[in-house]
Design an enzyme around this catalytic site. Structure first.
Site, PDB file in Angstrom:
ATOM      1  N   VAL A 106       0.902  -1.164   0.000  1.00 38.25           N
ATOM      2  CA  VAL A 106       0.000   0.000   0.000  1.00 38.25           C
ATOM      3  C   VAL A 106       0.935   1.207   0.000  1.00 38.25           C
ATOM      4  O   VAL A 106       1.118   1.885   1.014  1.00 38.25           O
ATOM      5  CB  VAL A 106      -0.949  -0.020   1.210  1.00 38.25           C
ATOM      6  N   HIS A 107       1.525   1.446  -1.162  1.00 42.95           N
ATOM      7  CA  HIS A 107       2.712   2.288  -1.290  1.00 42.95           C
ATOM      8  C   HIS A 107       2.581   3.633  -0.570  1.00 42.95           C
ATOM      9  O   HIS A 107       3.414   3.992   0.273  1.00 42.95           O
ATOM     10  CB  HIS A 107       3.002   2.544  -2.769  1.00 42.95           C
ATOM     11  N   ASP A 108       1.553   4.392  -0.947  1.00 38.91           N
ATOM     12  CA  ASP A 108       1.466   5.779  -0.494  1.00 38.91           C
ATOM     13  C   ASP A 108       1.287   5.898   1.006  1.00 38.91           C
ATOM     14  O   ASP A 108       1.772   6.845   1.634  1.00 38.91           O
ATOM     15  CB  ASP A 108       0.317   6.483  -1.217  1.00 38.91           C
TER      16      ASP A 108
END
Length: 320
Positions: free
Chosen positions: A249-251
């Site tokens: 969930v990169h951001d």
């Protein structure tokens, strides 16, 4: 225990599923004060990303946080390096997030103009977190070159050294507008942290973590559970993660690192972006071995603490 003075931030997004989780963390954690969201073309066309941002904020009871719509295309190109079909959104995000519509409108000022003006007035108080293509930031530099010195702290989700996700060489945010990424990384910002795929792929969220969010039952936790489960489903079908039943969930990891800096471990590195390579356009070139004789311009997160990130994610979104 919360800080006595929360960190004020502006979040530049291209809201799909991982941006949505990042927005909710930034809006709900007591150590953060989300002052505004600016929106850029990226995971979907900017009008959809803007609508998604407004939906996320309304769903968690924060419709008063202003949203500014920005660039609808890359800085120097008419479209992405490989143009997308606007009717075929990325599988991870879709065009419109599965949240109720809202009648709250975005503010009329262009996002790049808002960034330039807001940091001219309040730059000493603000952190800028950019988790989409860097077009709005590059445009703000063009509007006001002093924007570079007015931004005292910049956190970017983008790039990858050992990991790519859009081409064999490139991560999406830098690939989507490589010229903007090159402008920003070469502009001379004083304090830049990059959270690349190398770190986000060490902070994987699992179906078991989703179960904790589902059990929490808050609007934020339920929305995050839906989005993250969708991400895991897509990864399970297309790109196996080292942890079965998981996805990055990169951001959101950028926000986790603002809340607790120990969530990531950084190394000073010079970073630039390839803008012309036929096979490598959008690749982040991270000079980890100091072969380019250029001083580091970023602190790059090559490591992340998954357990700490999950704890922040679940406890924040479960808050009532």
């Amino acid at each position: 225990m919360s800080k006595s003075t929360p960190t004020k931030l502006i979040l530049d997004v291209d809201t799909g599923t991982d941006d949505a989780v990042a927005i909710m963390l930034a809006a709900l954690h007591p150590d953060l004060d989300l002052r505004a969201c600016t929106v850029v073309n990226g995971n979907a066309p900017v009008t959809y990303c803007t609508d998604n941002t407004l939906r996320v904020l309304a769903n968690i009871g924060k419709p008063d946080i202003p949203v500014y719509m920005g660039a609808h295309k890359p800085l120097a190109r008419p479209d992405f390096p490989v143009p997308r079909d606007p009717n075929k959104p990325k599988a991870l995000h879709g065009l419109t997030l599965d949240l109720p519509a809202t009648d709250v409108a975005h503010r009329p000022l262009h996002a790049a103009r808002f960034l330039a003006e807001e940091f001219a007035r309040h730059g000493d108080e603000l952190t800028l977190v950019a988790v989409g293509p860097l077009t709005n930031l590059a445009l703000a530099i063009g509007l006001d070159p002093a924007f570079v010195r007015n931004v005292r702290r910049l956190v970017i989700m983008g790039g990858g050294h050992h990991v790519a996700n859009t081409t064999p060489a490139a991560e999406f945010n830098f690939w989507a507008d490589p010229e903007a990424a090159a402008v920003v990384l070469n502009a001379g910002f004083a304090d830049v942290t990059i959270v690349p795929l190398d770190a986000t792929h060490q902070a994987l969220v699992t179906y078991d973590d989703c179960a904790q969010l589902l059990a929490a039952g808050t609007p934020a936790a339920l929305a995050a559970e839906l989005f993250i489960r969708q991400r895991i489903d897509v990864h399970e079908a297309s790109e196996k993660m080292p942890v079965p039943g998981s996805a990055p969930v990169h951001d959101a990891l950028c926000i986790g690192a603002l809340i607790d800096p120990s969530v990531i471990t950084t190394t000073p590195v010079h970073v630039d972006v390839e803008t012309t390579g036929a096979l490598t356009v959008g690749r982040s070139v991270m000079d980890v071995h100091r072969r380019g004789n250029r001083a580091p311009n970023c602190a790059v997160a090559f490591e992340a603490d998954r357990a700490r990130f999950i704890d922040i994610l679940v406890t924040t979104l479960a808050r009532r």
